[in-house]
Motif scaffolding. Structure first.
Motif, short mmCIF file in Angstrom:
data_model
loop_
_atom_site.label_atom_id
_atom_site.label_comp_id
_atom_site.label_asym_id
_atom_site.label_seq_id
_atom_site.Cartn_x
_atom_site.Cartn_y
_atom_site.Cartn_z
N LYS A 1 -3.88 1.35 -3.02
CA LYS A 1 -4.53 0.87 -1.81
C LYS A 1 -4.91 -0.58 -1.99
O LYS A 1 -5.09 -1.05 -3.13
CB LYS A 1 -5.80 1.70 -1.57
CG LYS A 1 -5.57 3.20 -1.49
CD LYS A 1 -6.88 3.95 -1.36
CE LYS A 1 -6.66 5.45 -1.33
NZ LYS A 1 -7.94 6.20 -1.21
N PRO A 2 -5.09 -1.31 -0.90
CA PRO A 2 -5.49 -2.72 -1.04
C PRO A 2 -6.76 -2.90 -1.87
O PRO A 2 -6.89 -3.89 -2.59
CB PRO A 2 -5.69 -3.16 0.42
CG PRO A 2 -4.72 -2.31 1.18
CD PRO A 2 -4.76 -0.97 0.49
N GLU A 3 -7.67 -1.95 -1.79
CA GLU A 3 -8.91 -2.07 -2.57
C GLU A 3 -8.70 -1.87 -4.07
O GLU A 3 -9.63 -2.06 -4.86
CB GLU A 3 -9.97 -1.08 -2.06
CG GLU A 3 -9.49 0.35 -1.94
CD GLU A 3 -9.03 0.69 -0.53
OE1 GLU A 3 -8.34 -0.14 0.12
OE2 GLU A 3 -9.35 1.82 -0.07
N ASP A 4 -7.50 -1.51 -4.48
CA ASP A 4 -7.18 -1.43 -5.91
C ASP A 4 -6.80 -2.80 -6.47
O ASP A 4 -6.61 -2.93 -7.69
CB ASP A 4 -6.02 -0.46 -6.15
CG ASP A 4 -6.38 0.97 -5.81
OD1 ASP A 4 -5.54 1.66 -5.21
OD2 ASP A 4 -7.51 1.40 -6.15
N ARG B 1 -6.35 10.48 -8.70
CA ARG B 1 -5.33 9.55 -8.20
C ARG B 1 -4.67 8.81 -9.35
O ARG B 1 -3.46 8.70 -9.40
CB ARG B 1 -5.97 8.56 -7.21
CG ARG B 1 -4.95 7.77 -6.43
CD ARG B 1 -5.52 7.26 -5.13
NE ARG B 1 -6.61 6.31 -5.30
CZ ARG B 1 -6.43 4.99 -5.34
NH1 ARG B 1 -5.21 4.49 -5.27
NH2 ARG B 1 -7.45 4.18 -5.45
N ALA C 1 0.85 -1.20 0.00
CA ALA C 1 0.00 0.00 0.00
C ALA C 1 0.88 1.24 0.00
O ALA C 1 1.89 1.30 0.71
CB ALA C 1 -0.91 -0.01 1.22
N GLY C 2 0.50 2.19 -0.83
CA GLY C 2 1.28 3.41 -0.98
C GLY C 2 2.24 3.35 -2.16
O GLY C 2 2.79 4.39 -2.57
N SER D 1 -1.49 -4.73 2.36
CA SER D 1 -1.51 -3.68 3.41
C SER D 1 -0.30 -3.77 4.30
O SER D 1 0.47 -4.73 4.24
CB SER D 1 -2.78 -3.81 4.25
OG SER D 1 -2.86 -5.10 4.80
N SER E 1 0.09 5.81 -5.19
CA SER E 1 -0.64 5.72 -3.91
C SER E 1 -1.65 4.59 -3.90
O SER E 1 -2.82 4.77 -3.55
CB SER E 1 -1.35 7.06 -3.63
OG SER E 1 -0.45 8.14 -3.67
#
Length: 124
Positions: A86-89, A66, A14-15, A124, A84
């Motif tokens: 995120k796990p939901e990506d 984003r 993440a990130g 994450s 950036s």
């Protein structure tokens, strides 16, 4: 026959960032749209971003600001910059193209040609 080949997927924390590419094997016409879609396990395919031959763009509201979609000068290579993350990506990302389609749309029904997909995994 039109073929699309995605690359650039992978696993990141993440990130982190990834840059997806999609190359179209056929010459594009004067008017066309290309797009990125994604599908997470157990979820429907959703539009991420689209761009047309005039370089007009549209983004999913949740991703606006984003991710960045772009085309190279020849119009045969599509990119998606994903900073950036995120796990939901996490999803399989697909590129798609349709000729004579403008302005760009995030409706999957509008695109005739699709790539095989590239996996993006964000931990994450």
């Amino acid at each position: 026959q039109v073929q699309l080949t995605e690359s650039g997927g992978g696993s990141v924390r993440a990130g982190g960032s990834l840059w997806l590419s999609c190359t179209v094997s056929a010459d594009t016409y004067k008017k066309y749209s290309m797009a990125w879609f994604r599908q997470a396990p157990g979820k429907e395919r959703e539009g991420v971003a689209a761009i047309d031959s005039a370089r007009k763009t549209t983004y999913a509201d949740s991703l606006k600001g984003r991710f960045t979609i772009s085309l190279d000068n020849t119009g045969t290579t599509l990119y998606l910059q994903m900073p950036s993350l995120k796990p939901e990506d996490t999803a399989t990302y697909y590129c798609a193209v349709d000729f004579f389609l403008t302005p760009p749309t995030l409706g999957a029904w509008a695109y005739k040609y699709w790539g095989q997909g590239t996996q993006v995994t964000v931990s994450s």
